[in-house]
Design a protein around this motif. Structure first.
Motif, PDB file in Angstrom:
ATOM      1  N   PRO A  44      28.982  39.727  46.958  1.00  0.00           N
ATOM      2  CA  PRO A  44      29.346  39.680  48.320  1.00  0.00           C
ATOM      3  C   PRO A  44      30.656  40.263  48.311  1.00  0.00           C
ATOM      4  N   ILE A  45      30.866  40.914  49.592  1.00  0.00           N
ATOM      5  CA  ILE A  45      32.010  41.776  49.716  1.00  0.00           C
ATOM      6  C   ILE A  45      33.116  40.631  50.548  1.00  0.00           C
ATOM      7  N   LYS A  46      34.237  40.380  50.094  1.00  0.00           N
ATOM      8  CA  LYS A  46      35.077  39.430  50.381  1.00  0.00           C
ATOM      9  C   LYS A  46      36.636  40.002  50.899  1.00  0.00           C
ATOM     10  N   GLN A  47      37.203  39.427  51.517  1.00  0.00           N
ATOM     11  CA  GLN A  47      38.880  39.747  51.789  1.00  0.00           C
ATOM     12  C   GLN A  47      39.395  39.054  50.619  1.00  0.00           C
ATOM     13  N   ILE A  48      40.764  39.524  50.277  1.00  0.00           N
ATOM     14  CA  ILE A  48      41.494  39.039  49.069  1.00  0.00           C
ATOM     15  C   ILE A  48      41.869  37.522  49.435  1.00  0.00           C
ATOM     16  N   GLY A  49      42.268  37.376  50.603  1.00  0.00           N
ATOM     17  CA  GLY A  49      42.766  35.818  50.817  1.00  0.00           C
ATOM     18  C   GLY A  49      41.546  34.864  50.786  1.00  0.00           C
ATOM     19  N   SER A  50      40.442  35.267  50.794  1.00  0.00           N
ATOM     20  CA  SER A  50      39.170  34.187  50.859  1.00  0.00           C
ATOM     21  C   SER A  50      38.702  34.169  49.376  1.00  0.00           C
ATOM     22  N   LEU A  51      39.206  34.711  48.410  1.00  0.00           N
ATOM     23  CA  LEU A  51      38.674  34.627  47.033  1.00  0.00           C
ATOM     24  C   LEU A  51      38.797  33.341  46.504  1.00  0.00           C
ATOM     25  N   LYS A  52      37.960  32.838  45.534  1.00  0.00           N
ATOM     26  CA  LYS A  52      38.076  31.463  44.863  1.00  0.00           C
ATOM     27  C   LYS A  52      38.416  31.833  43.573  1.00  0.00           C
ATOM     28  N   ASN A  53      39.011  30.797  42.758  1.00  0.00           N
ATOM     29  CA  ASN A  53      39.176  31.048  41.490  1.00  0.00           C
ATOM     30  C   ASN A  53      37.780  31.002  40.701  1.00  0.00           C
ATOM     31  N   ASN A  54      37.828  31.694  39.717  1.00  0.00           N
ATOM     32  CA  ASN A  54      36.653  31.782  38.885  1.00  0.00           C
ATOM     33  C   ASN A  54      35.005  32.426  39.576  1.00  0.00           C
ATOM     34  N   GLU A  55      35.409  33.144  40.531  1.00  0.00           N
ATOM     35  CA  GLU A  55      34.151  33.720  41.476  1.00  0.00           C
ATOM     36  C   GLU A  55      34.165  34.999  40.887  1.00  0.00           C
ATOM     37  N   LEU A  56      32.872  35.371  40.763  1.00  0.00           N
ATOM     38  CA  LEU A  56      32.663  36.772  40.438  1.00  0.00           C
ATOM     39  C   LEU A  56      32.483  37.429  41.757  1.00  0.00           C
ATOM     40  N   THR A  57      33.384  38.418  42.167  1.00  0.00           N
ATOM     41  CA  THR A  57      33.067  38.955  43.602  1.00  0.00           C
ATOM     42  C   THR A  57      33.618  40.419  43.506  1.00  0.00           C
ATOM     43  N   ARG A  58      33.375  41.231  44.523  1.00  0.00           N
ATOM     44  CA  ARG A  58      33.707  42.684  44.650  1.00  0.00           C
ATOM     45  C   ARG A  58      34.684  42.619  45.856  1.00  0.00           C
ATOM     46  N   PHE A  59      35.603  43.736  45.756  1.00  0.00           N
ATOM     47  CA  PHE A  59      36.664  44.231  46.784  1.00  0.00           C
ATOM     48  C   PHE A  59      36.653  45.498  46.748  1.00  0.00           C
ATOM     49  N   THR A  60      36.817  46.192  48.086  1.00  0.00           N
ATOM     50  CA  THR A  60      37.012  47.445  48.391  1.00  0.00           C
ATOM     51  C   THR A  60      38.642  47.589  48.858  1.00  0.00           C
ATOM     52  N   GLY A  61      39.357  48.478  48.322  1.00  0.00           N
ATOM     53  CA  GLY A  61      40.554  48.757  48.826  1.00  0.00           C
ATOM     54  C   GLY A  61      41.294  50.059  48.295  1.00  0.00           C
ATOM     55  N   LYS A  62      42.546  50.188  48.564  1.00  0.00           N
ATOM     56  CA  LYS A  62      43.127  51.314  48.090  1.00  0.00           C
ATOM     57  C   LYS A  62      43.933  51.134  46.418  1.00  0.00           C
ATOM     58  N   ALA A  63      43.761  51.948  45.767  1.00  0.00           N
ATOM     59  CA  ALA A  63      44.513  51.779  44.304  1.00  0.00           C
ATOM     60  C   ALA A  63      46.016  52.337  44.514  1.00  0.00           C
ATOM     61  N   LEU A  64      46.826  51.271  43.985  1.00  0.00           N
ATOM     62  CA  LEU A  64      48.224  51.588  43.899  1.00  0.00           C
ATOM     63  C   LEU A  64      48.768  51.170  42.523  1.00  0.00           C
ATOM     64  N   HIS A  65      49.942  52.226  42.179  1.00  0.00           N
ATOM     65  CA  HIS A  65      50.181  51.947  40.861  1.00  0.00           C
ATOM     66  C   HIS A  65      51.186  50.781  40.666  1.00  0.00           C
ATOM     67  N   VAL A  66      51.138  50.146  39.451  1.00  0.00           N
ATOM     68  CA  VAL A  66      52.090  49.056  38.879  1.00  0.00           C
ATOM     69  C   VAL A  66      53.273  49.675  38.398  1.00  0.00           C
ATOM     70  N   LYS A  67      53.191  50.553  37.570  1.00  0.00           N
ATOM     71  CA  LYS A  67      54.195  51.314  36.790  1.00  0.00           C
ATOM     72  C   LYS A  67      54.099  52.669  37.049  1.00  0.00           C
ATOM     73  N   GLU A  68      54.970  53.407  36.420  1.00  0.00           N
ATOM     74  CA  GLU A  68      54.746  54.866  36.321  1.00  0.00           C
ATOM     75  C   GLU A  68      53.544  55.464  36.174  1.00  0.00           C
TER      76      GLU A  68
END
Length: 234
Positions: A44-68
């Motif tokens: 299923p395609i879900k919004q991040i806010g509706s994700l449930k713990n331990n649920e296998l799901t997919r999400f599409t969005g923009k990749a952003l860096h955490v560090k350099e």
């Protein structure tokens, strides 16, 4: 019996065509790209806010860096994931084939963001906790009558590869580069886990963040293939 004899000259060519077709189909069906598409289409395609713990799901969005961010070796684009390959053409009598002389893959943790919602994706290479398919969008090659560009030559030298042979003739070489660029839209599938946020994220006002993780039985799936349809939508 005579009828069978009439078809006998065609049996070997027909069997050859069937076997070649079967090999092509199996190679295509079980390729990494097709396996990823089949797996993602079932999720299923879900919004991040509706994700449930331990649920296998997919999400599409923009990749952003955490560090350099990482820097792609040839294009010098900033990214969170790159895969490069340098190959040399080899001749064996009448047959020619490509031999891989460099295959390099580098990853780092990154955020995936959509509509100001964030999820963290944590990647490990040893042991590898993900499977991926990235579209190669930078390619360059050189050959006998095709001198390498100065950029390609500099890249080859950085990997201690000579662009010509002992006779001074150009080697037939090719390079491919696939990356997840900063801000690129990608799809990630994994096991959702909600965790407390240790450090604030600019533009994100919540105290918890979703992480997409792997498990013993399920690796993270990452791709920049566009328009992968889902049979389920929530």
């Amino acid at each position: 019996m005579p009828l069978f004899t009439d078809f006998e000259p065609f049996l070997i060519p027909i069997l050859f065509i069937i076997i070649v077709g079967l090999i092509i189909f199996i190679t295509y069906y079980f390729s990494t790209k097709q396996k990823i598409i089949r797996t993602l289409s079932k999720l299923p395609i879900k919004q991040i806010g509706s994700l449930k713990n331990n649920e296998l799901t997919r999400f599409t969005g923009k990749a952003l860096h955490v560090k350099e961010p990482l820097v792609a070796p040839f294009s010098k684009r900033k990214c969170v994931f790159y895969v490069i390959k340098i190959e040399q053409q080899k001749s064996n009598g009448k047959q020619q084939s490509w031999r891989t002389i460099v295959h390099e893959e580098k990853v780092q943790d990154f955020f995936i963001e959509k509509n100001s919602d964030f999820a963290m994706v944590r990647l490990h290479q040893n042991p590898k906790n993900y499977t991926s398919y990235l579209v190669a969008d930078k390619k360059v090659k050189s050959g006998t009558f095709n001198d390498p560009t100065s950029e390609f030559k500099a890249l080859l030298e950085s990997y201690h590869i000579k662009s010509d042979n002992f006779l001074g003739l150009n080697k037939t070489l090719r390079y491919s580069e696939a990356i997840i660029e900063i801000g690129e839209e990608i799809t990630v599938a994994g096991i959702a886990k909600w965790k407390s946020l240790k450090e604030p994220i600019e533009g994100y006002s919540y105290s918890k963040i979703a992480e997409l993780e792997s498990s013993d039985k399920q690796k993270l799936i990452i791709t920049d293939l566009p328009n992968i349809k889902s049979k389920k939508r929530f």
